[in-house]
Enzyme design. Structure first.
Site, short mmCIF file in Angstrom:
data_model
loop_
_atom_site.label_atom_id
_atom_site.label_comp_id
_atom_site.label_asym_id
_atom_site.label_seq_id
_atom_site.Cartn_x
_atom_site.Cartn_y
_atom_site.Cartn_z
N TRP A 122 -8.93 1.73 0.13
CA TRP A 122 -8.08 2.87 -0.26
C TRP A 122 -8.67 3.59 -1.46
O TRP A 122 -8.55 4.81 -1.57
CB TRP A 122 -6.64 2.40 -0.50
CG TRP A 122 -6.08 1.87 0.78
CD1 TRP A 122 -5.79 0.57 1.09
CD2 TRP A 122 -5.82 2.61 1.98
NE1 TRP A 122 -5.35 0.46 2.38
CE2 TRP A 122 -5.36 1.70 2.95
CE3 TRP A 122 -5.93 3.96 2.31
CZ2 TRP A 122 -5.00 2.09 4.25
CZ3 TRP A 122 -5.58 4.35 3.60
CH2 TRP A 122 -5.12 3.44 4.55
N ASP A 171 -2.56 4.43 -7.79
CA ASP A 171 -1.98 4.28 -6.46
C ASP A 171 -1.36 2.89 -6.38
O ASP A 171 -2.06 1.89 -6.33
CB ASP A 171 -3.08 4.46 -5.41
CG ASP A 171 -2.60 4.18 -3.99
OD1 ASP A 171 -1.40 3.92 -3.79
OD2 ASP A 171 -3.45 4.23 -3.07
N LYS A 202 5.85 0.24 2.39
CA LYS A 202 5.46 -1.15 2.22
C LYS A 202 6.51 -1.92 1.42
O LYS A 202 6.95 -2.98 1.83
CB LYS A 202 4.10 -1.24 1.54
CG LYS A 202 3.00 -0.53 2.35
CD LYS A 202 1.67 -0.59 1.65
CE LYS A 202 0.63 0.24 2.38
NZ LYS A 202 0.34 -0.20 3.74
#
Length: 372
Positions: free
Chosen positions: A103, A183, A207
């Site tokens: 990511w 993030d 999530k």
């Protein structure tokens, strides 16, 4: 109904209490004679939910709405990879990125596209890639920082590789003189962090916080104010801050479910209680790995092991396939590792029950005994 043991990486398990609340309120929300999905986003009935959700995000992160804006946007963290540099990477400036997994790589790739279009640059201050894998976060002294950078970006928890920042005193979040952007998609509100040390936090909700379709941003007001104005209005963070995320129609039902999930987190004792719960769950799985005599192998360095996404390998791909098949037969869902790396992955977000993790650990021990 018997609930499956859901170890999916996202969308992921939601708290049963949050789902039951949604079920009970679905047809007639707040005695209005309508579902919350049917209400106008500019009506008082929905706005009450909206602002409650904003307040819960700030409260649970420990930040003040006097100094931070909480936004509910769309597009996931993947869109944020582009909108962050669009807003914060000024012409002629450089943004520093720390890469600890897939990511982080994607964030860098999008920032480079934006930088090329808008006159900014991207510096990878550190990458811990080794042999096409990631097993740790970098030490502070490894960072090659840019003086006067527009911002420093990191990923708190890499979902695919199971690498998490600040799980040990030796692995703190990176620091610099630039604003810190993080993030937190896969561990937000899963363990205690000092929210005030970050200038921007963003996270896809699917999530740990709610359903897919909602992206949470927590930004210092001064960061919002300094954002570029030469990009479309819809992509400017100030647009959504000034309108409390009601500039256009937001994902109202998703935000409603975020409210339900965060209310559950608060009722369960807040983020510190979630951390205790999550450390216990992860500990059961790591104990099964470490006690297997090498049958299971976690590639991540112990100080960087994630409590959200536990990854491990078996001796052969064939055994991994059999493991997933037999676990699925026991109603343990979502254990196949990401297609880019293979192996096994158990995602242990807040709503995953400790009993599920105990059951998985027991299954791991019996599987190793039969196949070792």
């Amino acid at each position: 109904m018997s609930r499956a043991m859901n170890f999916n990486a996202g969308p992921a398990a939601l708290p049963l209490a949050a789902l039951e609340r949604a079920r009970d309120e679905l047809l007639d929300f707040d005695a209005s004679g309508m579902s919350v999905m049917e209400h106008s986003h500019r009506g008082k009935v929905y706005e009450k939910v909206h602002h409650e959700a904003i307040g819960l995000v700030a409260e649970l992160l420990g930040v003040s709405l006097d100094t931070y804006d909480v936004l509910f946007l769309q597009g996931g963290a993947s869109m944020a990879f582009a909108t962050l540099p669009m807003n914060l990477l000024e012409q002629g400036k450089t943004a520093d990125y720390v890469v600890t997994g897939t990511w982080g790589e994607k964030a860098v790739a999008e920032a480079r596209v934006v930088g090329t279009l808008m006159g900014g640059r991207v510096n990878v201050a550190a990458s811990t890639e080794e042999k096409k894998s990631y097993v740790r976060v970098p030490r502070q002294e490894e960072l090659r920082l840019t003086s006067g950078a527009a911002y420093l970006h990191c990923t708190s928890n890499e979902t695919i590789h199971g690498v998490e920042y600040a799980r040990d005193p030796k692995t703190p979040f990176p620091t610099s003189d630039a604003p810190l952007v993080c993030d937190m998609s896969s561990d937000i509100l899963g363990r205690t962090v000092d929210g005030n040390r970050f200038d921007v936090i963003y996270a896809g909700a699917q999530k740990n916080v709610g359903p897919s379709g909602v992206t949470i941003f927590v930004l210092k007001k001064e960061i919002v104010a300094r954002g570029r104005k030469d990009i479309p209005v819809i992509f400017q963070y100030r647009t959504h801050a000034e309108s409390a995320s009601l500039y256009n129609t937001p994902p109202t039902f998703g935000i409603y479910l975020v409210r339900n999930v965060l209310s559950w987190v608060k009722a369960e004792g807040g983020v510190s209680a979630m951390q205790t719960r999550n450390e216990r769950k992860a500990g059961a799985i790591y104990e099964a790995i470490d006690a297997s005599g090498g049958f299971y192998r976690c590639p991540v360095e112990p100080a960087c092991r994630s409590i959200m996404n536990v990854v491990w390998r078996l001796p052969t791909p064939e055994l991994e396939e059999r493991f997933v098949k037999e676990a699925t037969a026991e109603r343990m869902i979502g254990l196949k590792g990401h297609r880019s790396v293979g192996g096994i992955r158990a995602s242990l977000y807040n709503a995953v029950e400790p009993a599920w993790c105990d059951a998985l650990a027991s299954f791991m021990k019996s599987f190793a005994k039969k196949n070792g």
